[in-house]
Design a protein around this motif. Structure first.
Motif, PDB file in Angstrom:
ATOM      1  N   MET A 178      -3.765   5.718  -6.663  1.00  0.00           N
ATOM      2  CA  MET A 178      -2.888   4.757  -5.999  1.00  0.00           C
ATOM      3  C   MET A 178      -3.386   4.461  -4.591  1.00  0.00           C
ATOM      4  SD  MET A 178      -0.785   3.954  -8.309  1.00  0.00           S
ATOM      5  CE  MET A 178       0.154   2.866  -7.255  1.00  0.00           C
ATOM      6  N   GLN A 179      -3.977   5.465  -3.947  1.00  0.00           N
ATOM      7  CA  GLN A 179      -4.485   5.262  -2.590  1.00  0.00           C
ATOM      8  C   GLN A 179      -5.688   4.330  -2.589  1.00  0.00           C
ATOM      9  OE1 GLN A 179      -5.711   8.856  -0.589  1.00  0.00           O
ATOM     10  NE2 GLN A 179      -5.408   7.974   1.414  1.00  0.00           N
ATOM     11  N   TYR A 180      -6.555   4.482  -3.587  1.00  0.00           N
ATOM     12  CA  TYR A 180      -7.758   3.656  -3.644  1.00  0.00           C
ATOM     13  C   TYR A 180      -7.450   2.211  -4.015  1.00  0.00           C
ATOM     14  CZ  TYR A 180     -10.733   7.800  -3.247  1.00  0.00           C
ATOM     15  OH  TYR A 180     -11.351   8.932  -2.800  1.00  0.00           O
ATOM     16  N   VAL A 181      -6.523   2.005  -4.956  1.00  0.00           N
ATOM     17  CA  VAL A 181      -6.264   0.642  -5.432  1.00  0.00           C
ATOM     18  C   VAL A 181      -5.158  -0.044  -4.646  1.00  0.00           C
ATOM     19  CG1 VAL A 181      -6.993   1.245  -7.768  1.00  0.00           C
ATOM     20  CG2 VAL A 181      -4.562   1.346  -7.198  1.00  0.00           C
ATOM     21  N   GLY A 182      -4.411   0.722  -3.840  1.00  0.00           N
ATOM     22  CA  GLY A 182      -3.290   0.148  -3.103  1.00  0.00           C
ATOM     23  C   GLY A 182      -2.082  -0.003  -4.012  1.00  0.00           C
ATOM     24  N   GLY A 183      -0.933  -0.322  -3.420  1.00  0.00           N
ATOM     25  CA  GLY A 183       0.276  -0.476  -4.207  1.00  0.00           C
ATOM     26  C   GLY A 183       1.095   0.799  -4.245  1.00  0.00           C
ATOM     27  N   SER A 184       2.296   0.672  -4.759  1.00  0.00           N
ATOM     28  CA  SER A 184       3.223   1.800  -4.835  1.00  0.00           C
ATOM     29  C   SER A 184       3.422   2.200  -6.288  1.00  0.00           C
ATOM     30  CB  SER A 184       4.575   1.399  -4.229  1.00  0.00           C
ATOM     31  OG  SER A 184       5.182   0.394  -5.012  1.00  0.00           O
TER      32      SER A 184
ATOM     33  N   TYR B 175       0.836  -1.205   0.000  1.00  0.00           N
ATOM     34  CA  TYR B 175       0.000   0.000   0.000  1.00  0.00           C
ATOM     35  C   TYR B 175       0.865   1.247   0.000  1.00  0.00           C
ATOM     36  CZ  TYR B 175      -4.164   2.784   0.904  1.00  0.00           C
ATOM     37  OH  TYR B 175      -5.197   3.675   0.783  1.00  0.00           O
ATOM     38  N   GLN B 176       0.401   2.268  -0.737  1.00  0.00           N
ATOM     39  CA  GLN B 176       1.212   3.471  -0.939  1.00  0.00           C
ATOM     40  C   GLN B 176       1.552   4.189   0.366  1.00  0.00           C
ATOM     41  OE1 GLN B 176      -0.689   6.531  -3.240  1.00  0.00           O
ATOM     42  NE2 GLN B 176       1.242   7.420  -3.911  1.00  0.00           N
TER      43      GLN B 176
END
Length: 432
Positions: free
Chosen positions: A329-335, A218-219
């Motif tokens: 990026m916050q909604y879908v997760g990941g960096s 998660y970002q």
């Protein structure tokens, strides 16, 4: 400006570029003029401090960074234009000498367009592309039209169900989300983990605790891999009501009086679309086969540049929808790094397709005429709702060359698709 070229492995090259001491002195003076109003020296008014005094107090290197930023772009641009290399990446810059009174020297490491060795590309075998329109296809198209003409009705007598739109006040875990009304379609999987499923059954005005675990990648690092509890309040529930499929529906959404006639028209239009889609699919499969038969070595820097272009395009599309890359990026997760990694396969495919099609266009001596270019400009004018002559005003030699190159690639793809041999699908007994 002068330069030397060193060819490296894997289609890379290094330009060593020298900016004369005199030209770098001009860049230093530009930097001084830009920054002098920001520098304070006791006994002098801002903007009136001599450059020599500033360099004496803060060191000769105070203006080096800005001066380099002035000198590098034009020097690199001139070297890239004169070196004869077909550069296909952004340069990786490394300063090797910067000193007052001496030449300024830097290197630019770049990817060079790879050579392609074509294998078989005409008459390649591809899977047969289905063009048949079924009753299910017509039904699916009708459902799309029903969805487009649906209504959202307020629901007050029950809790949230799957497919409902719930207007929620989201919890504190999302930055900037607290206290914000958000329309969330249950089952859309637009939120992390099992967030949406846990809202099923929630009543209007009642607070619901939603427990989720953020992805490891998660970002927001303070949330990555951690469990969190959202205190969510459902402010409203909206259920979708679809119109009935009858003659009245057909009359409202089309020029036909009966549902039967409307279905027949849908089938006719779907048949035309499938034919066009099949043509594109045949071309895609034929190009993929030609790429498989070709050999080339793609430098990593070329892939990285393509990925960056794709991300820029994606960010622009998000922006047109009112969403920033950070929010996405916050909604879908990941960096961002992982997002770039997921784009590499598609970027590599695009590069290989383009290189092979360019090689085919050259091998087959495909020509693009002025009439072809004019027709493409007319398409552009229609797309942007502009007059053709106005569009031509914006098209210089560089843009025209790019249009010509794109059309040659397009013609090459059409050639491969038209010459490809469709093989019949395997029978069930053949697969056993």
């Amino acid at each position: 400006m002068s330069f030397t070229v060193e060819n490296l492995e894997k289609n890379m090259a290094k330009l060593t570029i020298t900016v004369s001491a005199d030209d770098f002195e001009k860049a230093l003076q530009e930097s001084y003029m830009k920054n002098k109003n920001k520098i304070s020296v006791p006994g002098f008014r801002k903007g009136k401090v001599p450059r020599a005094m500033i360099e004496k107090m803060y060191g000769a290197g105070i203006f080096y960074e800005d001066a380099a930023n002035y000198a590098i772009p034009s020097a690199y641009s001139d070297a890239a234009a004169e070196c004869g290399l077909d550069i296909v990446s952004q340069p990786e810059i490394d300063i090797t000498q910067v000193e007052k009174g001496k030449d300024f020297i830097f290197t630019a490491t770049v990817a060079v367009k790879p050579e392609v060795t074509l294998g078989k590309y005409l008459g390649v075998e591809i899977e047969k592309v289905d063009t048949k329109v079924t009753a299910d296809d017509v039904k699916a198209e009708l459902e799309k039209v029903r969805e487009q003409n649906s209504r959202l009705l307020d629901v007050t007598t029950r809790g949230v169900k799957d497919k409902d739109q719930a207007i929620i006040v989201d919890g504190e875990a999302f930055e900037g989300g607290k206290g914000t009304d958000y329309p969330l379609t249950i089952g859309s999987h637009s939120f992390i983990d099992t967030f949406e499923e846990q809202l099923i059954g929630a009543k209007i005005g009642k607070e619901v605790e939603v427990n989720v675990t953020f992805p490891e990648n998660y970002q927001a690092e303070n949330l990555a891999g951690k469990a969190a509890t959202f205190k969510v309040v459902v402010k409203a529930i909206k259920a979708k009501e679809l119109p009935k499929l009858d003659d009245e529906f057909a009359q409202e959404v089309s020029e036909f009086d009966t549902l039967a006639d409307y279905k027949a028209d849908i089938k006719k239009n779907l048949t035309e679309k499938k034919k066009e889609a099949a043509k594109s699919e045949r071309e895609r499969l034929a190009v993929a086969a030609a790429v498989e038969n070709a050999t080339m070595e793609i430098p990593d820097a070329m892939v990285k540049t393509q990925v960056n272009r794709m991300i820029e395009d994606f960010a622009q599309r998000l922006q047109s929808q009112g969403l920033s890359m950070e929010q996405y990026m916050q909604y879908v997760g990941g960096s961002p790094e992982q997002f770039m990694e997921t784009m590499k396969p598609e970027a590599t495919t695009r590069i290989k397709n383009s290189l092979v099609l360019e090689a085919v266009a050259e091998a087959e001596k495909i020509e693009v005429t002025e009439a072809d270019i004019d027709a493409e400009i007319e398409k552009m004018a229609s797309m942007y709702n502009m007059e053709v002559e106005k569009v031509k005003e914006f098209i210089g030699d560089t843009e025209k060359d790019q249009i010509k190159k794109d059309l040659a690639v397009q013609k090459a793809a059409e050639l491969l698709g038209s010459k490809a041999v469709e093989k019949a699908p395997k029978k069930a007994e053949d697969e056993e």
